[in-house]
Motif scaffolding. Structure first.
Motif, PDB file in Angstrom:
ATOM      1  N   MET A 257     -32.280  17.767   5.131  1.00 20.57           N
ATOM      2  CA  MET A 257     -32.330  17.198   6.471  1.00 20.57           C
ATOM      3  C   MET A 257     -33.778  17.134   6.962  1.00 20.57           C
ATOM      4  SD  MET A 257     -29.937  18.230   9.763  1.00 20.57           S
ATOM      5  CE  MET A 257     -29.817  19.876   9.086  1.00 20.57           C
ATOM      6  N   LEU A 258     -34.533  18.177   6.694  1.00 21.95           N
ATOM      7  CA  LEU A 258     -35.930  18.194   7.121  1.00 21.95           C
ATOM      8  C   LEU A 258     -36.743  17.161   6.357  1.00 21.95           C
ATOM      9  CD1 LEU A 258     -36.456  22.077   7.297  1.00 21.95           C
ATOM     10  CD2 LEU A 258     -36.039  20.504   9.197  1.00 21.95           C
ATOM     11  N   LYS A 259     -36.442  16.978   5.066  1.00 22.64           N
ATOM     12  CA  LYS A 259     -37.164  15.986   4.261  1.00 22.64           C
ATOM     13  C   LYS A 259     -36.911  14.568   4.764  1.00 22.64           C
ATOM     14  CE  LYS A 259     -37.143  18.713  -0.011  1.00 22.64           C
ATOM     15  NZ  LYS A 259     -36.619  18.797  -1.413  1.00 22.64           N
ATOM     16  N   ARG A 260     -35.714  14.320   5.227  1.00 25.38           N
ATOM     17  CA  ARG A 260     -35.371  12.982   5.736  1.00 25.38           C
ATOM     18  C   ARG A 260     -35.783  12.808   7.194  1.00 25.38           C
ATOM     19  NH1 ARG A 260     -31.536  10.172   2.611  1.00 25.38           N
ATOM     20  NH2 ARG A 260     -30.804  11.362   0.801  1.00 25.38           N
ATOM     21  N   GLU A 261     -36.515  13.801   7.702  1.00 27.58           N
ATOM     22  CA  GLU A 261     -37.008  13.754   9.075  1.00 27.58           C
ATOM     23  C   GLU A 261     -35.864  13.651  10.089  1.00 27.58           C
ATOM     24  OE1 GLU A 261     -39.876  10.660   9.390  1.00 27.58           O
ATOM     25  OE2 GLU A 261     -41.374  11.718   8.186  1.00 27.58           O
ATOM     26  N   ILE A 262     -34.757  14.320   9.747  1.00 27.05           N
ATOM     27  CA  ILE A 262     -33.649  14.463  10.689  1.00 27.05           C
ATOM     28  C   ILE A 262     -33.785  15.843  11.315  1.00 27.05           C
ATOM     29  CG2 ILE A 262     -31.148  14.553  10.948  1.00 27.05           C
ATOM     30  CD1 ILE A 262     -30.904  12.737   8.534  1.00 27.05           C
ATOM     31  N   LEU A 263     -33.987  15.878  12.616  1.00 25.26           N
ATOM     32  CA  LEU A 263     -34.259  17.146  13.281  1.00 25.26           C
ATOM     33  C   LEU A 263     -32.987  17.973  13.410  1.00 25.26           C
ATOM     34  CD1 LEU A 263     -36.538  18.722  14.724  1.00 25.26           C
ATOM     35  CD2 LEU A 263     -35.735  17.717  16.867  1.00 25.26           C
ATOM     36  N   PRO A 264     -32.971  19.185  12.848  1.00 25.51           N
ATOM     37  CA  PRO A 264     -31.788  20.056  13.023  1.00 25.51           C
ATOM     38  C   PRO A 264     -31.590  20.382  14.498  1.00 25.51           C
ATOM     39  CG  PRO A 264     -33.287  20.908  11.327  1.00 25.51           C
ATOM     40  CD  PRO A 264     -34.018  19.836  12.054  1.00 25.51           C
ATOM     41  N   ASP A 265     -30.374  20.717  14.861  1.00 20.93           N
ATOM     42  CA  ASP A 265     -30.103  21.135  16.227  1.00 20.93           C
ATOM     43  C   ASP A 265     -29.724  22.614  16.251  1.00 20.93           C
ATOM     44  OD1 ASP A 265     -27.567  21.119  15.171  1.00 20.93           O
ATOM     45  OD2 ASP A 265     -26.797  19.506  16.436  1.00 20.93           O
TER      46      ASP A 265
END
Length: 500
Positions: A257-265
């Motif tokens: 998720m971090l690699k795809r630049e999707i910010l965790p919540d």
């Protein structure tokens, strides 16, 4: 031969309302009229005839053939004909309104089919949508799927909301294969699946452990359907793999998720922290908490609850208390569960005197203790032999309307008797009786013999008076205590008689 039957526009809405109240007559009227009047199977319905602006410009419709003498003067047939005329509704919007109002999905389907037999009539998409959902909610899947096939064949433009609801219907019916198939077939309806559809299907699949891998496969190929997984998609799979004891896979998803630049919540972090706490890896869970703080997240109460529980189980009570104090600074006020968790951890480790500090902090932060708070503290104080403090907080909890558990009061009274403080034990017992609390039978057996042994019979009489004042309820054990007292006194008398 075709007949044209005009609708009286002046009475149209009034008659339609009447028909709406008795829709079951719709098909029956048609069957009786066709049978009695021997009408040909094809009857033309002119939807334009119901519009006033068109009514005066159209040529008068050809009259039907004259009715037979029997039919003409048959009141039932005349009524049927009038009813038949009233039930002709050519407006797709009116059909949709009528179908929407039906609570019986099968009756709604009959109305749909009846309208479909009208020449040149075309149902609106909202009618299809409404009826499909009605049939699905009623678990009429065969009828629902036939209607879906018809919708696809007619190439109506569809909306994503229809497929979201259908996927959820299959999920509620515990049919994950159907839900997955529905996702794949969305493109066949000239509609593109969305992340919402993907998340619905993932949630349904991971609910059953045997479908965890198919869910992961769908997640990986979602891009082929122009669907990009979002943070909720990752959270669904992370939670599923953590629940399946595959924490490493959940961590890979988190890093992906971090690699795809999707910010965790906050939920992403909580899922991993709870899994780490269940594995007793509380140090790694605390590292994730620090990472949350560094990224500007405010952990939710569930995250703190998991961490406090884990720290207390690992006997890291100092760290637990620090975290409790840190919560308010970081924007999350501790609640009853957080305070009670730390208090329980302290009392289990023989540190009840520190648990008193927790109770004081609760009052300072505007959090009122509850029954669990007092029971935990009094029980911990009794276990440590701190009888004066235990008695103080027990009286406080009773004054606030909290009923102490019989195990706590028994332990306190027994402890006082053990150290020779029988009078104080008697006072505690009297306080319980005064507030209508029913002492445990073992508590009576603990106090009464000690009173008799010191020959304080006046004190015994006082106790009996207090016992009588307490209402006898179905669960009251006072009668049992009285029987035990009687048996004890008989033995005492016999023993004294043997001495003479």
């Amino acid at each position: 031969m075709n007949f044209t039957i005009e609708i009286d526009t002046n009475n149209y809405y009034k008659l339609e309302k009447k028909m709406h109240q008795t829709p079951a007559r719709l098909c029956n009227n048609l069957q009786r009229i066709t049978r009695n009047l021997s009408l040909p199977p094809t009857i033309c319905f002119h939807s334009s005839s119901i519009h006033p602006e068109n009514h005066h410009h159209d040529k008068p419709p050809p009259l039907p053939p004259p009715l037979s003498h029997q039919t003409r003067y048959n009141p039932e047939s005349q009524n049927d004909l009038q009813s038949f005329s009233r039930t002709l509704i050519a407006s797709p919007n009116r059909i949709h309104k009528l179908i929407s109002s039906q609570s019986d999905p099968l009756l709604a389907k009959e109305i749909f089919d009846l309208a479909s037999r009208q020449p040149n009539f075309r149902h609106s998409y909202p009618t299809f949508h409404t009826l499909i959902i009605k049939l699905g909610n009623a678990r009429q899947f065969s009828l629902m799927e036939k209607l879906l096939s018809q919708l696809k064949r007619l190439r109506y433009p569809t909306t994503p909301g229809l497929f979201s609801r259908l996927i959820c219907i299959y999920g509620d019916a515990h049919m994950p294969e159907k839900a997955l198939k529905m996702f794949y077939s969305i493109v066949e309806f000239n509609c593109n699946p969305t992340s919402k559809h993907l998340n619905h299907v993932l949630s349904i699949l991971v609910a059953q452990r045997s479908f965890l891998r198919p869910a992961f496969d769908l997640f990986r190929i979602a891009h082929k359907y122009a669907v990009d997984p979002n943070v909720k998609s990752y959270n669904i799979l992370m939670r599923a793999f953590c629940g399946n004891d595959e924490l490493s896979v959940a961590y890979k998803l988190f890093n992906d998720m971090l690699k795809r630049e999707i910010l965790p919540d906050v939920e992403s972090y909580r899922i991993l922290m709870q899994a780490l706490c269940r594995k007793s890896q509380v140090t790694k869970a605390m590292d994730l908490l620090d990472d949350m703080f560094n990224k500007g997240f405010v952990p939710d109460t569930l995250s703190y609850t998991s961490l406090l529980n884990s720290l207390c189980r690992k006997k890291k009570l100092r760290e637990a208390y620090k975290l409790l104090c840190r919560m308010k600074v970081k924007g999350c006020n501790p609640n009853l569960i957080h305070y009670n968790t730390v208090m329980l951890g302290l009392c289990r480790e023989g540190r009840a005197h520190q648990a008193i500090k927790i109770l004081d902090d609760m009052y300072l932060n505007g959090c009122l203790p509850n029954l669990v708070s007092y029971r935990t503290l009094v029980g911990g104080l009794v276990d440590q032999g701190m009888y004066d403090e235990a008695r103080k907080y027990m009286e406080e909890m009773i004054s606030k309307g909290c009923s102490p558990h019989f195990s706590i009061t028994h332990s306190l009274i027994k402890g006082l008797c053990t150290v020779g403080r029988t009078e104080e034990a008697s006072e505690v017992l009297g306080e319980l009786l005064k507030h209508g609390e029913v002492p445990y039978i073992g508590t009576w057996q603990e106090v009464i013999p000690r009173i008799c042994e010191v020959e304080e019979m006046e004190g015994l009489d006082g106790f009996l008076d207090e016992v009588i004042k307490v209402d006898i309820k179905p669960y009251t054990r006072i009668i049992e205590a009285g029987a035990a007292l009687e048996e004890y006194l008989i033995k005492k008398i016999r023993a004294n008689s043997g001495k003479f």
